[in-house]
Design an enzyme around this catalytic site. Structure first.
Site, mmCIF file in Angstrom:
data_model
loop_
_atom_site.group_PDB
_atom_site.id
_atom_site.type_symbol
_atom_site.label_atom_id
_atom_site.label_comp_id
_atom_site.label_asym_id
_atom_site.label_seq_id
_atom_site.Cartn_x
_atom_site.Cartn_y
_atom_site.Cartn_z
ATOM 1 N N CYS A 32 0.837 -1.212 0.000
ATOM 2 C CA CYS A 32 0.000 0.000 0.000
ATOM 3 C C CYS A 32 0.870 1.259 0.000
ATOM 4 O O CYS A 32 1.568 1.530 0.981
ATOM 5 C CB CYS A 32 -0.912 -0.057 1.228
ATOM 6 S SG CYS A 32 -1.720 1.490 1.645
ATOM 7 N N CYS A 35 0.118 3.789 2.751
ATOM 8 C CA CYS A 35 0.566 3.233 4.036
ATOM 9 C C CYS A 35 2.055 3.495 4.246
ATOM 10 O O CYS A 35 2.488 3.793 5.362
ATOM 11 C CB CYS A 35 0.321 1.723 4.095
ATOM 12 S SG CYS A 35 -1.405 1.244 3.961
#
Length: 108
Positions: A32, A35
């Site tokens: 991600c 993230c």
């Protein structure tokens, strides 16, 4: 202290649900992009709030049952727990100031 990785329900119970201090939880995954942007900010906050707030990271690929339990459908999703209950939630990447606002509201 830094962040604590959580991979199972037993560790979740002891580190988050039964914590004496508020817990900032980062649900994330290796793949991600947002993230990976949030990760260093969370590490920095862990240093800023050392001793006042615990910071944990939950990799949804390793702890999918926790992600399901807390209905994490998009990441990053960040929760603030206090006394075992969710008191704040942020879905998606946000600024350090936004996270500080979440935390300071609980510490006040």
């Amino acid at each position: 202290m830094g962040t604590i990785p959580i991979k199972d329900a037993q560790t979740w119970e002891s580190e988050v649900i039964n914590s004496e201090i508020p817990v900032f939880v980062d649900f994330w995954a290796e793949w991600c992009g947002p993230c990976r942007m949030v990760g260093p900010v969370v590490e920095e906050l862990a240093g800023d709030y050392d001793g006042k707030v615990k910071f944990v990271k939950v990799n949804i690929d390793e702890a999918s049952e926790l992600a399901s339990k807390y209905q994490v459908y998009s990441i990053p999703t960040l929760f603030l727990f206090n006394k075992g209950e969710v008191v704040k939630q942020q879905i998606g990447a946000a600024s350090k100031e936004s996270y500080q606002g979440m935390i300071d509201g609980v510490l006040a």
